[in-house]
Design a protein around this motif. Structure first.
Motif, PDB file in Angstrom:
ATOM      1  N   TRP A   1      75.255  42.600  28.835  1.00 49.88           N
ATOM      2  CA  TRP A   1      75.988  42.889  30.056  1.00 49.88           C
ATOM      3  C   TRP A   1      76.675  41.581  30.451  1.00 49.88           C
ATOM      4  O   TRP A   1      76.004  40.556  30.577  1.00 49.88           O
ATOM      5  CB  TRP A   1      75.055  43.345  31.173  1.00 49.88           C
TER       6      TRP A   1
ATOM      7  N   MET B   1      71.890  51.295  30.478  1.00 49.61           N
ATOM      8  CA  MET B   1      72.434  51.643  31.805  1.00 49.61           C
ATOM      9  C   MET B   1      71.445  51.275  32.914  1.00 49.61           C
ATOM     10  O   MET B   1      71.820  50.726  33.953  1.00 49.61           O
ATOM     11  CB  MET B   1      72.754  53.138  31.858  1.00 49.61           C
ATOM     12  N   LYS B   2      70.160  51.527  32.659  1.00 47.47           N
ATOM     13  CA  LYS B   2      69.141  51.205  33.680  1.00 47.47           C
ATOM     14  C   LYS B   2      69.124  49.698  33.929  1.00 47.47           C
ATOM     15  O   LYS B   2      69.100  49.230  35.070  1.00 47.47           O
ATOM     16  CB  LYS B   2      67.764  51.677  33.185  1.00 47.47           C
TER      17      LYS B   2
ATOM     18  N   LYS C   1      72.306  48.591  35.847  1.00 48.57           N
ATOM     19  CA  LYS C   1      72.265  48.952  37.288  1.00 48.57           C
ATOM     20  C   LYS C   1      71.319  48.013  38.029  1.00 48.57           C
ATOM     21  O   LYS C   1      71.642  47.508  39.108  1.00 48.57           O
ATOM     22  CB  LYS C   1      71.788  50.395  37.456  1.00 48.57           C
ATOM     23  N   LYS C   2      70.178  47.748  37.414  1.00 42.65           N
ATOM     24  CA  LYS C   2      69.187  46.876  38.073  1.00 42.65           C
ATOM     25  C   LYS C   2      69.767  45.466  38.234  1.00 42.65           C
ATOM     26  O   LYS C   2      69.595  44.816  39.264  1.00 42.65           O
ATOM     27  CB  LYS C   2      67.905  46.828  37.238  1.00 42.65           C
TER      28      LYS C   2
ATOM     29  N   LYS D   1      72.984  44.582  38.494  1.00 45.78           N
ATOM     30  CA  LYS D   1      73.997  44.594  39.571  1.00 45.78           C
ATOM     31  C   LYS D   1      73.324  44.634  40.929  1.00 45.78           C
ATOM     32  O   LYS D   1      73.716  43.935  41.863  1.00 45.78           O
ATOM     33  CB  LYS D   1      74.909  45.814  39.429  1.00 45.78           C
ATOM     34  N   ASP D   2      72.261  45.440  41.012  1.00 48.37           N
ATOM     35  CA  ASP D   2      71.543  45.579  42.282  1.00 48.37           C
ATOM     36  C   ASP D   2      70.907  44.253  42.689  1.00 48.37           C
ATOM     37  O   ASP D   2      71.028  43.810  43.832  1.00 48.37           O
ATOM     38  CB  ASP D   2      70.469  46.670  42.095  1.00 48.37           C
TER      39      ASP D   2
ATOM     40  N   ILE E   1      79.311  48.017  44.314  1.00 47.54           N
ATOM     41  CA  ILE E   1      79.427  49.155  43.395  1.00 47.54           C
ATOM     42  C   ILE E   1      80.825  49.211  42.789  1.00 47.54           C
ATOM     43  O   ILE E   1      80.997  49.466  41.599  1.00 47.54           O
ATOM     44  CB  ILE E   1      79.100  50.472  44.152  1.00 47.54           C
TER      45      ILE E   1
ATOM     46  N   VAL F   1      79.129  49.835  34.318  1.00 45.51           N
ATOM     47  CA  VAL F   1      78.353  50.371  35.439  1.00 45.51           C
ATOM     48  C   VAL F   1      78.831  49.721  36.735  1.00 45.51           C
ATOM     49  O   VAL F   1      79.421  48.621  36.642  1.00 45.51           O
ATOM     50  CB  VAL F   1      76.843  50.083  35.221  1.00 45.51           C
TER      51      VAL F   1
END
Lengths: 192, 18
Positions: free
Chosen positions: A88, A152-153, A156-157, A159-160, A166, A192
Protein backbone atom coordinates in the motif's frame (compact mmCIF):
# COMPACT_ATOMS: atom_id res chain seq x y z
CA UNK A 1 9.49 -4.25 51.16
CA UNK A 2 7.26 -2.75 48.54
CA UNK A 3 5.56 -5.25 46.26
CA UNK A 4 5.98 -4.40 42.60
CA UNK A 5 3.34 -5.62 40.15
CA UNK A 6 4.77 -7.91 37.45
CA UNK A 7 3.65 -5.24 35.01
CA UNK A 8 6.34 -2.93 36.36
CA UNK A 9 9.01 -5.59 36.30
CA UNK A 10 8.75 -7.50 33.06
CA UNK A 11 9.03 -6.04 29.58
CA UNK A 12 5.93 -6.46 27.44
CA UNK A 13 6.64 -9.06 24.75
CA UNK A 14 5.59 -8.41 21.14
CA UNK A 15 4.00 -11.10 18.96
CA UNK A 16 6.86 -10.73 16.49
CA UNK A 17 10.49 -9.74 16.57
CA UNK A 18 11.03 -6.69 14.34
CA UNK A 19 14.15 -5.21 12.71
CA UNK A 20 14.73 -1.54 11.89
CA UNK A 21 16.80 -0.87 8.75
CA UNK A 22 18.36 2.36 7.57
CA UNK A 23 19.26 3.16 3.95
CA UNK A 24 21.49 6.10 3.04
CA UNK A 25 21.90 6.92 -0.64
CA UNK A 26 25.66 6.90 -1.29
CA UNK A 27 26.10 6.60 -5.05
CA UNK A 28 29.76 5.69 -4.68
CA UNK A 29 28.75 2.42 -3.03
CA UNK A 30 26.82 -0.67 -4.04
CA UNK A 31 23.11 -0.42 -3.32
CA UNK A 32 23.15 -3.21 -0.77
CA UNK A 33 26.15 -1.69 0.98
CA UNK A 34 24.03 1.37 1.71
CA UNK A 35 21.44 -0.70 3.58
CA UNK A 36 22.19 -1.15 7.26
CA UNK A 37 20.41 -3.16 9.94
CA UNK A 38 20.10 -0.81 12.92
CA UNK A 39 18.81 -3.29 15.48
CA UNK A 40 15.99 -5.69 16.21
CA UNK A 41 13.61 -5.83 19.18
CA UNK A 42 10.75 -7.91 20.54
CA UNK A 43 9.33 -5.93 23.47
CA UNK A 44 7.34 -2.70 23.75
CA UNK A 45 9.97 -1.16 25.97
CA UNK A 46 12.81 -1.94 23.56
CA UNK A 47 10.76 -0.48 20.70
CA UNK A 48 10.44 2.84 22.52
CA UNK A 49 14.09 2.83 23.54
CA UNK A 50 14.96 2.55 19.85
CA UNK A 51 12.32 4.94 18.53
CA UNK A 52 13.17 7.64 21.08
CA UNK A 53 16.87 7.26 20.25
CA UNK A 54 16.92 7.47 16.45
CA UNK A 55 16.51 10.54 14.26
CA UNK A 56 12.95 11.45 13.18
CA UNK A 57 12.15 10.53 9.58
CA UNK A 58 11.38 14.16 8.75
CA UNK A 59 14.93 15.13 9.76
CA UNK A 60 16.67 12.53 7.58
CA UNK A 61 18.59 13.80 4.55
CA UNK A 62 16.81 13.29 1.22
CA UNK A 63 17.55 9.88 -0.29
CA UNK A 64 17.34 8.04 3.04
CA UNK A 65 14.85 5.31 4.07
CA UNK A 66 13.73 3.71 7.28
CA UNK A 67 12.28 0.21 7.05
CA UNK A 68 10.75 -1.92 9.78
CA UNK A 69 10.31 -5.57 8.85
CA UNK A 70 9.65 -8.80 10.69
CA UNK A 71 12.94 -10.37 11.74
CA UNK A 72 14.30 -12.46 8.88
CA UNK A 73 12.69 -10.44 6.09
CA UNK A 74 14.95 -8.04 4.23
CA UNK A 75 13.41 -4.71 3.16
CA UNK A 76 13.59 -5.40 -0.58
CA UNK A 77 11.42 -6.96 -3.31
CA UNK A 78 13.96 -9.71 -3.84
CA UNK A 79 13.45 -11.21 -0.39
CA UNK A 80 11.69 -14.56 -0.68
CA UNK A 81 8.86 -13.34 1.56
CA UNK A 82 8.36 -10.10 -0.40
CA UNK A 83 8.64 -11.14 -4.02
CA UNK A 84 5.04 -12.39 -4.32
CA UNK A 85 3.66 -9.49 -2.33
CA UNK A 86 3.00 -5.82 -2.78
CA UNK A 87 2.59 -2.55 -0.95
CA UNK A 88 0.00 0.00 0.00
CA UNK A 89 1.66 3.23 -1.14
CA UNK A 90 1.02 6.66 0.39
CA UNK A 91 2.53 9.56 -1.53
CA UNK A 92 3.05 12.71 0.54
CA UNK A 93 3.33 16.22 -0.87
CA UNK A 94 6.22 18.44 0.12
CA UNK A 95 4.33 20.22 2.91
CA UNK A 96 3.39 16.92 4.52
CA UNK A 97 6.97 16.21 5.53
CA UNK A 98 6.51 18.65 8.42
CA UNK A 99 2.83 18.15 9.11
CA UNK A 100 2.27 14.40 8.66
CA UNK A 101 5.35 12.32 7.93
CA UNK A 102 6.48 11.62 11.51
CA UNK A 103 2.92 10.97 12.71
CA UNK A 104 2.18 8.66 9.77
CA UNK A 105 5.37 6.71 10.38
CA UNK A 106 4.79 6.32 14.14
CA UNK A 107 1.15 5.28 13.68
CA UNK A 108 2.29 2.69 11.11
CA UNK A 109 4.93 1.35 13.50
CA UNK A 110 2.36 1.07 16.30
CA UNK A 111 0.05 -0.87 13.95
CA UNK A 112 2.88 -3.25 13.08
CA UNK A 113 4.21 -3.99 16.55
CA UNK A 114 0.71 -4.00 18.08
CA UNK A 115 -0.56 -6.48 15.44
CA UNK A 116 -3.45 -4.14 14.68
CA UNK A 117 -4.40 -5.98 11.49
CA UNK A 118 -5.89 -8.79 13.59
CA UNK A 119 -6.41 -12.02 11.64
CA UNK A 120 -4.52 -10.48 8.71
CA UNK A 121 -1.44 -9.48 10.71
CA UNK A 122 0.37 -12.50 9.33
CA UNK A 123 0.01 -11.01 5.85
CA UNK A 124 1.99 -7.93 6.88
CA UNK A 125 5.76 -8.08 6.31
CA UNK A 126 6.77 -4.54 7.18
CA UNK A 127 6.76 -0.86 6.23
CA UNK A 128 9.09 1.61 4.54
CA UNK A 129 9.41 5.39 4.62
CA UNK A 130 11.33 6.99 1.73
CA UNK A 131 12.51 10.56 2.32
CA UNK A 132 12.77 12.23 -1.10
CA UNK A 133 12.94 15.83 -2.32
CA UNK A 134 10.26 15.17 -4.91
CA UNK A 135 7.89 13.96 -2.18
CA UNK A 136 8.19 11.46 0.65
CA UNK A 137 6.57 8.03 0.40
CA UNK A 138 5.28 5.67 3.06
CA UNK A 139 4.39 2.10 2.20
CA UNK A 140 3.11 -0.97 4.00
CA UNK A 141 4.31 -4.27 2.53
CA UNK A 142 2.26 -7.47 2.47
CA UNK A 143 3.54 -10.93 1.60
CA UNK A 144 0.94 -12.00 -1.00
CA UNK A 145 -0.54 -9.69 -3.62
CA UNK A 146 -3.27 -12.22 -4.52
CA UNK A 147 -5.24 -12.07 -1.27
CA UNK A 148 -7.85 -9.32 -1.79
CA UNK A 149 -9.66 -9.74 1.52
CA UNK A 150 -6.46 -9.41 3.53
CA UNK A 151 -5.13 -6.56 1.38
CA UNK A 152 -8.34 -4.52 1.55
CA UNK A 153 -8.71 -5.01 5.31
CA UNK A 154 -5.09 -3.97 5.84
CA UNK A 155 -5.48 -0.91 3.56
CA UNK A 156 -8.62 0.26 5.34
CA UNK A 157 -7.04 -0.18 8.76
CA UNK A 158 -3.94 1.71 7.62
CA UNK A 159 -5.99 4.66 6.31
CA UNK A 160 -8.05 4.66 9.49
CA UNK A 161 -4.98 4.65 11.74
CA UNK A 162 -3.36 7.46 9.79
CA UNK A 163 -6.65 9.38 9.67
CA UNK A 164 -6.45 9.71 5.90
CA UNK A 165 -9.78 11.11 4.68
CA UNK A 166 -12.07 8.67 2.86
CA UNK A 167 -12.03 10.79 -0.31
CA UNK A 168 -8.26 10.46 -0.58
CA UNK A 169 -7.60 7.08 -2.20
CA UNK A 170 -4.45 5.04 -1.75
CA UNK A 171 -3.30 2.32 -4.13
CA UNK A 172 -1.84 -1.16 -3.72
CA UNK A 173 0.84 -2.22 -6.17
CA UNK A 174 2.23 -5.72 -6.61
CA UNK A 175 6.04 -5.71 -6.52
CA UNK A 176 6.17 -7.66 -9.78
CA UNK A 177 4.30 -4.79 -11.44
CA UNK A 178 6.61 -2.24 -9.84
CA UNK A 179 9.66 -4.17 -11.01
CA UNK A 180 8.49 -4.36 -14.62
CA UNK A 181 6.75 -0.97 -14.88
CA UNK A 182 7.43 1.01 -18.04
CA UNK A 183 5.91 4.31 -16.95
CA UNK A 184 6.76 6.21 -13.78
CA UNK A 185 4.36 4.30 -11.58
CA UNK A 186 3.04 0.76 -11.52
CA UNK A 187 -0.70 0.19 -11.92
CA UNK A 188 -2.80 -0.19 -8.78
CA UNK A 189 -4.20 -3.67 -8.20
CA UNK A 190 -6.41 -2.37 -5.41
CA UNK A 191 -7.56 1.02 -4.13
CA UNK A 192 -9.25 2.05 -0.90
CA UNK B 1 -3.08 -20.04 18.69
CA UNK B 2 -3.41 -16.92 20.82
CA UNK B 3 -1.84 -13.68 19.57
CA UNK B 4 -0.28 -10.84 21.52
CA UNK B 5 -1.64 -7.52 20.36
CA UNK B 6 -1.54 -4.07 21.93
CA UNK B 7 -3.93 -1.14 21.62
CA UNK B 8 -2.38 2.09 20.38
CA UNK B 9 -3.27 3.86 23.64
CA UNK B 10 -1.45 1.23 25.72
CA UNK B 11 1.66 1.45 23.55
CA UNK B 12 1.69 5.24 23.92
CA UNK B 13 1.35 4.90 27.71
CA UNK B 14 4.45 2.69 27.77
CA UNK B 15 6.50 5.33 25.97
CA UNK B 16 7.45 7.21 29.09
CA UNK B 17 7.34 4.47 31.70
CA UNK B 18 10.83 3.89 33.24
Amino acid sequence: STLLSPDALIKHPLQNKWALWFFKNDRTKEWTANLKLVTSFDTVEDFWALYNHVQKASKLPSGCDYSLFKDGIQPMWEDGQNKDGGRWLINLNKQQRHSDLDNFWLETLLCLIGESFEEYSDDVNGAVVNVRNKGDKLSLWTRDATRPDAIMKIGKKLKDSLKIPIKIAIGFQAHTDTMTKTGSTARDRFRV
Amino acid sequence: GSKIFYERSFLLQCRNSP
